[in-house]
Design a protein around this motif. Structure first.
Motif, PDB file in Angstrom:
ATOM      1  N   LEU A   1       0.831  -1.205   0.000  1.00 52.27           N
ATOM      2  CA  LEU A   1       0.000   0.000   0.000  1.00 52.27           C
ATOM      3  C   LEU A   1       0.866   1.255   0.000  1.00 52.27           C
ATOM      4  O   LEU A   1       0.639   2.188  -0.784  1.00 52.27           O
ATOM      5  N   GLU A   2       1.857   1.291   0.862  1.00 50.57           N
ATOM      6  CA  GLU A   2       2.707   2.479   0.963  1.00 50.57           C
ATOM      7  C   GLU A   2       3.643   2.604  -0.231  1.00 50.57           C
ATOM      8  O   GLU A   2       3.930   3.708  -0.692  1.00 50.57           O
ATOM      9  N   ALA A   3       4.112   1.474  -0.767  1.00 47.11           N
ATOM     10  CA  ALA A   3       5.017   1.518  -1.916  1.00 47.11           C
ATOM     11  C   ALA A   3       4.318   2.070  -3.153  1.00 47.11           C
ATOM     12  O   ALA A   3       4.940   2.730  -3.982  1.00 47.11           O
ATOM     13  N   ILE A   4       3.026   1.815  -3.289  1.00 48.33           N
ATOM     14  CA  ILE A   4       2.301   2.304  -4.457  1.00 48.33           C
ATOM     15  C   ILE A   4       1.684   3.673  -4.197  1.00 48.33           C
ATOM     16  O   ILE A   4       1.833   4.593  -5.008  1.00 48.33           O
ATOM     17  N   HIS A   5       1.013   3.876  -3.059  1.00 40.68           N
ATOM     18  CA  HIS A   5       0.079   4.990  -2.939  1.00 40.68           C
ATOM     19  C   HIS A   5       0.402   6.052  -1.894  1.00 40.68           C
ATOM     20  O   HIS A   5      -0.385   6.996  -1.754  1.00 40.68           O
ATOM     21  N   ASP A   6       1.500   5.957  -1.185  1.00 41.17           N
ATOM     22  CA  ASP A   6       1.763   6.947  -0.134  1.00 41.17           C
ATOM     23  C   ASP A   6       2.530   8.140  -0.715  1.00 41.17           C
ATOM     24  O   ASP A   6       3.743   8.080  -0.928  1.00 41.17           O
ATOM     25  N   HIS A   7       1.817   9.248  -0.985  1.00 40.16           N
ATOM     26  CA  HIS A   7       2.454  10.442  -1.540  1.00 40.16           C
ATOM     27  C   HIS A   7       3.515  11.021  -0.604  1.00 40.16           C
ATOM     28  O   HIS A   7       4.427  11.720  -1.049  1.00 40.16           O
ATOM     29  N   ARG A   8       3.389  10.761   0.698  1.00 45.78           N
ATOM     30  CA  ARG A   8       4.355  11.315   1.643  1.00 45.78           C
ATOM     31  C   ARG A   8       5.707  10.635   1.519  1.00 45.78           C
ATOM     32  O   ARG A   8       6.721  11.182   1.955  1.00 45.78           O
ATOM     33  N   ASN A   9       5.707   9.462   0.929  1.00 43.82           N
ATOM     34  CA  ASN A   9       6.933   8.687   0.745  1.00 43.82           C
ATOM     35  C   ASN A   9       7.517   8.993  -0.632  1.00 43.82           C
ATOM     36  O   ASN A   9       6.927   8.675  -1.659  1.00 43.82           O
ATOM     37  N   ARG A  10       8.673   9.623  -0.671  1.00 47.09           N
ATOM     38  CA  ARG A  10       9.273  10.012  -1.948  1.00 47.09           C
ATOM     39  C   ARG A  10       9.788   8.819  -2.741  1.00 47.09           C
ATOM     40  O   ARG A  10      10.236   8.975  -3.866  1.00 47.09           O
ATOM     41  N   ASP A  11       9.735   7.647  -2.142  1.00 45.75           N
ATOM     42  CA  ASP A  11      10.105   6.423  -2.856  1.00 45.75           C
ATOM     43  C   ASP A  11       8.877   5.622  -3.264  1.00 45.75           C
ATOM     44  O   ASP A  11       8.986   4.448  -3.618  1.00 45.75           O
TER      45      ASP A  11
ATOM     46  N   GLU B   1      -5.125   9.234   7.287  1.00 46.04           N
ATOM     47  CA  GLU B   1      -6.180   8.267   6.978  1.00 46.04           C
ATOM     48  C   GLU B   1      -6.236   7.998   5.480  1.00 46.04           C
ATOM     49  O   GLU B   1      -6.149   8.915   4.661  1.00 46.04           O
ATOM     50  N   TRP B   2      -6.380   6.724   5.115  1.00 49.54           N
ATOM     51  CA  TRP B   2      -6.552   6.363   3.710  1.00 49.54           C
ATOM     52  C   TRP B   2      -7.964   6.724   3.281  1.00 49.54           C
ATOM     53  O   TRP B   2      -8.932   6.493   4.010  1.00 49.54           O
TER      54      TRP B   2
ATOM     55  N   ILE C   1      -7.668   0.098   7.124  1.00 52.30           N
ATOM     56  CA  ILE C   1      -6.428  -0.304   6.480  1.00 52.30           C
ATOM     57  C   ILE C   1      -6.616  -1.548   5.624  1.00 52.30           C
ATOM     58  O   ILE C   1      -6.020  -1.675   4.547  1.00 52.30           O
ATOM     59  N   GLU C   2      -7.487  -2.464   6.063  1.00 54.25           N
ATOM     60  CA  GLU C   2      -7.690  -3.703   5.296  1.00 54.25           C
ATOM     61  C   GLU C   2      -8.278  -3.412   3.924  1.00 54.25           C
ATOM     62  O   GLU C   2      -7.882  -4.008   2.915  1.00 54.25           O
TER      63      GLU C   2
ATOM     64  N   ALA D   1      -8.073  -0.551   2.278  1.00 53.45           N
ATOM     65  CA  ALA D   1      -7.060   0.171   1.501  1.00 53.45           C
ATOM     66  C   ALA D   1      -6.064  -0.806   0.879  1.00 53.45           C
ATOM     67  O   ALA D   1      -5.655  -0.653  -0.276  1.00 53.45           O
ATOM     68  N   ILE D   2      -5.677  -1.845   1.649  1.00 55.53           N
ATOM     69  CA  ILE D   2      -4.748  -2.852   1.122  1.00 55.53           C
ATOM     70  C   ILE D   2      -5.381  -3.612  -0.034  1.00 55.53           C
ATOM     71  O   ILE D   2      -4.721  -3.914  -1.041  1.00 55.53           O
ATOM     72  N   LEU D   3      -6.678  -3.902   0.062  1.00 55.78           N
ATOM     73  CA  LEU D   3      -7.370  -4.600  -1.029  1.00 55.78           C
ATOM     74  C   LEU D   3      -7.335  -3.778  -2.316  1.00 55.78           C
ATOM     75  O   LEU D   3      -7.148  -4.319  -3.414  1.00 55.78           O
ATOM     76  N   ILE D   4      -7.514  -2.454  -2.207  1.00 51.82           N
ATOM     77  CA  ILE D   4      -7.449  -1.588  -3.396  1.00 51.82           C
ATOM     78  C   ILE D   4      -6.043  -1.615  -3.982  1.00 51.82           C
ATOM     79  O   ILE D   4      -5.861  -1.705  -5.202  1.00 51.82           O
ATOM     80  N   ALA D   5      -5.018  -1.545  -3.103  1.00 51.01           N
ATOM     81  CA  ALA D   5      -3.635  -1.587  -3.585  1.00 51.01           C
ATOM     82  C   ALA D   5      -3.345  -2.912  -4.286  1.00 51.01           C
ATOM     83  O   ALA D   5      -2.646  -2.946  -5.301  1.00 51.01           O
ATOM     84  N   ARG D   6      -3.872  -4.015  -3.745  1.00 48.05           N
ATOM     85  CA  ARG D   6      -3.674  -5.317  -4.393  1.00 48.05           C
ATOM     86  C   ARG D   6      -4.329  -5.350  -5.774  1.00 48.05           C
ATOM     87  O   ARG D   6      -3.761  -5.873  -6.743  1.00 48.05           O
ATOM     88  N   THR D   7      -5.538  -4.779  -5.857  1.00 51.49           N
ATOM     89  CA  THR D   7      -6.221  -4.724  -7.150  1.00 51.49           C
ATOM     90  C   THR D   7      -5.390  -3.941  -8.159  1.00 51.49           C
ATOM     91  O   THR D   7      -5.209  -4.375  -9.308  1.00 51.49           O
ATOM     92  N   HIS D   8      -4.879  -2.803  -7.734  1.00 52.45           N
ATOM     93  CA  HIS D   8      -4.061  -1.995  -8.636  1.00 52.45           C
ATOM     94  C   HIS D   8      -2.799  -2.744  -9.046  1.00 52.45           C
ATOM     95  O   HIS D   8      -2.415  -2.734 -10.223  1.00 52.45           O
ATOM     96  N   ARG D   9      -2.135  -3.374  -8.073  1.00 56.26           N
ATOM     97  CA  ARG D   9      -0.922  -4.133  -8.399  1.00 56.26           C
ATOM     98  C   ARG D   9      -1.232  -5.232  -9.404  1.00 56.26           C
ATOM     99  O   ARG D   9      -0.541  -5.368 -10.425  1.00 56.26           O
TER     100      ARG D   9
END
Length: 755
Positions: free
Chosen positions: A55-65, A104-105, A118-119, A121-129
């Motif tokens: 979730l954070e690797a794909i969608h966290d704008h605060r994370n510059r990586d 908050e997501w 959080i659960e 939000a993780i499902l959405i990230a999995r769908t996108h991945r």
């Protein structure tokens, strides 16, 4: 062959120019950037992530990586922003984002957002991945020489197998970075289709972000360049996308034609004259409803069409943007093609009164290939065949020279002028503001009016640009000062002696004359340079002109208080002012003026001095050292009080004679610093050093400038700044110059940059 020969040649020549300027990355650099992206976010990397880490690797704008940060904002040596922009708008374009304030997501629409556990939000990230990986699989299978049909099938498969990312700009950008040889980096269909039409290609009719890619792949292959460099070249060549409009030219179905007046007056127009001046209408639903009410009241015989007519009038005022193409038509016959250059103007009279200024690009009649918009006075054209045909008629028209772009500082000045209509070049003294103002005016006048650089102009064209004793030129210059007034700039009463008696006659000022000339000659663009604009009483000089200077107010008349004449600022006028910030900060300028002008800062540039030195004193590093001392010791306004590089230029080249250098220091630089320091010699000593400043006696040691004291002066000039001799420029200069030739210097070619 996909493209016509003249278009291929044009693209090749333009790409060559960009390459020479260093504006395009090499294939080696591109490969490195793509590899950097794939290592961090490629399928193998995403496949091995899950849970909150995914979730954070794909969608966290605060994370510059994070992936979203790289796609939208990252711009550095590791991954520059040259792969098509998707920045702007709501973060909800990614389907999910993390709130800055609460962490908050969140998902939903801008009008209806909701927080996520959080659960979920993780499902959405999995769908996108999973769908990004599915898209990568589809592109893996796509042949390198894919046809339109192959890309159509790709679009269908993407829509079916990866619906969450198929119609997203970020999903398209992700896949284009993994497969840069198969997908273009225009991430919206609007851009994809616009640039194909500019190439006289009919885009595929099917909707979607993937159906046009095959065309760009084929064109890049034909040109022998990368897809990235092709799209970058086209963006630079074609400019921003614009819309196409059809406008009728007759009164009613069988009325008189207005075309003659539109053509000769340089405008497009619509009827509904009885509505009067509606420039006060707001650009919103309320404004459109106000127009509908006025149409219903003025034209009660057509209540059923009031909404349709209101839409047309509203679009004429707000829908048409500057830079859009308008086809003036009589039925299927196109009479002229124009580029819109200004905002709405009401001109009362027997002809169509609601107007927009245009630059006519083509006046050759031709027929629309397909019927479109024939039942409306104004309609947006959407049929690709009609748009491509319009582009074919202006492809080689010389007036399209307005699309050419200057580079560097001149390019910034050009862009600011086209956006605002008037700019001010500001900065410390000696930075070349007047030089750049004149050079920009020369180059833009030559480019816009004759399609050439100023150096390429014939003597006759040069005369038109500069003017002579008999007639004024396209470029005119004035300087503001404390005694300069409204009567000098616009109009006023001036004394004359007639038959031995003093009388006062109403005379036109320089700007009023310029505007009148520009209105009579709409085929040319005119320039006014106002030197030292901040030395005049600007609100008094400009008067009511402040209101109508704005780009969207150009062409709108005001009544002058003295002559009672109607006056307007035409769209074909540009103003370039210069301002010395040592005299006055831009923060002190009249607020209304600041809002209407663009501002470009010009600071000292020691690189212009190259590796030049005089008697062992490296000019560039010495200037940098002086300016550092100014910034460190003078106070809050020190940045605006630096020493400009042009003080150390003579006839456009760095000073090479020590006697001239010493006079510049004694007669120009030291008096300027004394003024900056209010003759506080303790501050002067910090800037110039003890060798030149006698703090105890509150004086400058002018005796050091005598010829017999030259060695002492050199020592005084270099002692405060020993670090400047560690500069790489000094090291390179020393390695190339024989030690005994202390007066030698490398002379670089540069025009005189004096203010």
């Amino acid at each position: 062959m996909i493209l016509a020969d003249n278009i291929l040649k044009k693209i090749k020549e333009y790409k060559k120019e960009l390459d020479m300027k260093g504006d395009l990355p090499s294939d080696t650099h591109l490969a490195k950037y793509y590899e950097n992206f794939r290592k961090r976010f490629g399928p193998d990397r995403l496949r091995n992530l899950d849970g909150e880490a995914l979730l954070e690797a794909i969608h966290d704008h605060r994370n510059r990586d994070s992936l979203v940060y790289w796609l939208e904002f990252k711009n550095d040596d590791e991954f520059p922003a040259i792969f098509g922009g998707i920045a702007g708008g709501s973060a909800l374009k990614f389907g999910i984002y993390r709130r800055k304030e609460t962490g908050e997501w969140t998902t939903g629409s801008p009008q209806n957002q909701r927080g996520l556990p959080i659960e979920e939000a993780i499902l959405i990230a999995r769908t996108h991945r999973d769908q990004l990986l599915k898209g990568a699989e589809l592109l893996d299978k796509l042949p390198i020489n894919a046809t339109d049909l192959d890309y159509s099938n790709l679009q269908h498969d993407m829509d079916y197998l990866a619906p969450a990312i198929s119609n997203s700009s970020w999903g398209h950008k992700y896949l284009s970075l993994l497969y840069p040889e198969k997908l273009d980096n225009y991430h919206t269909p609007y851009y994809q289709r616009f640039h194909l039409i500019k190439l006289l290609q009919i885009p595929p009719q099917e909707d979607g972000r993937y159906v046009c890619a095959g065309r760009y792949v084929s064109i890049a292959r034909e040109l022998g360049i990368s897809l990235n460099n092709l799209t970058a070249t086209l963006i630079s060549l074609n400019g921003s996308p614009y819309q196409y409009w059809r406008i009728g030219t007759t009164k009613g179905l069988r009325g008189d034609s207005e075309w003659k007046y539109m053509r000769e007056g340089g405008y497009i127009a619509i009827g509904w004259n009885e509505l009067g001046d509606i420039s006060y209408i707001s650009n919103d639903k309320a404004g459109k409803e106000k127009i509908r009410e006025k149409i219903t009241a003025r034209y009660p015989d057509s209540p059923g069409t009031a909404s349709k007519q209101a839409n047309q009038v509203f679009n004429f005022i707000f829908g048409i943007k500057n830079g859009d193409l308008v086809l003036a038509c009589s039925g299927m016959k196109v009479l002229g093609i124009g580029k819109v250059t200004g905002g709405y103007v009401f001109k009362e009279g027997p002809n169509f009164s609601h107007r927009r200024p245009v630059e006519w690009l083509s006046l050759d009649p031709w027929d629309l290939p397909e019927k479109e918009g024939l039942t409306s006075t104004l309609s947006k054209l959407k049929i690709h065949a009609n748009l491509a045909e319009a582009e074919s008629h202006i492809l080689d028209i010389s007036t399209l020279k307005t699309h050419q772009r200057l580079s560097g500082l001149l390019g910034r000045i050009q862009s600011a002028l086209e956006r605002k209509g008037q700019i001010i070049l500001y900065g410390p003294p000696g930075t070349g503001k007047t030089y750049w103002a004149e050079r920009a005016a020369y180059e833009l006048a030559a480019l816009y009016n004759f399609g050439k650089s100023f150096d390429e102009l014939s003597d006759e064209h040069r005369k038109q640009v500069l003017g002579n004793d008999k007639f004024p030129g396209i470029i005119r210059i004035c300087s503001f000062h404390p005694a300069y007034g409204y009567e000098d700039f616009l109009e006023g009463y001036k004394p004359e002696v007639v038959d031995g008696q003093m009388i006062f006659n109403l005379s036109d000022g320089i700007f009023k004359k310029l505007c009148e000339d520009a209105q009579k000659d709409t085929d040319h663009r005119f320039f006014l340079i106002i030197d030292e604009i901040n030395r005049g009483d600007i609100p008094r000089i400009f008067g009511e002109l402040i209101t109508i200077l704005e780009k969207n107010k150009r062409g709108k008349p005001v009544t002058l208080p003295l002559s009672k004449a109607q006056f307007q600022v035409p769209d074909n006028i540009y103003i370039i002012g210069t301002m010395n910030t040592a005299d006055r900060s831009i923060a002190l300028l009249d607020t209304a003026l600041r809002r209407r002008f663009g501002f470009i800062e010009i600071m000292p540039d020691s690189s212009i001095l190259g590796r030049s030195s005089v008697r062992g004193i490296p000019l560039g590093p010495w200037l940098d050292a002086i300016n550092r001392q100014i910034c460190d010791n003078i106070g809050r306004d020190a940045r605006n009080l630096q020493i400009g590089h042009s003080y150390l230029l003579e006839n456009g080249s760095p000073i090479s004679d020590f006697s001239i250098f010493s006079r510049v220091i004694q007669e120009d630089i030291i008096p300027l610093l004394e003024e900056y320091c209010y003759e506080d010699y303790s501050v002067l000593e910090k800037i110039l050093g003890k060798g030149l400043v006698d703090v105890g006696n509150q004086r400058i040691k002018h005796e050091l400038f005598e010829e017999s004291r030259r060695d002492d002066l050199i020592q005084a000039l270099i002692t405060p700044f020993p670090v400047m001799f560690t500069s790489s420029r000094v090291q390179e200069s020393e390695s190339e110059e024989p030690e005994e030739d202390l007066t030698g210097s490398e002379i670089i070619s540069e025009e005189n940059a004096d203010d």
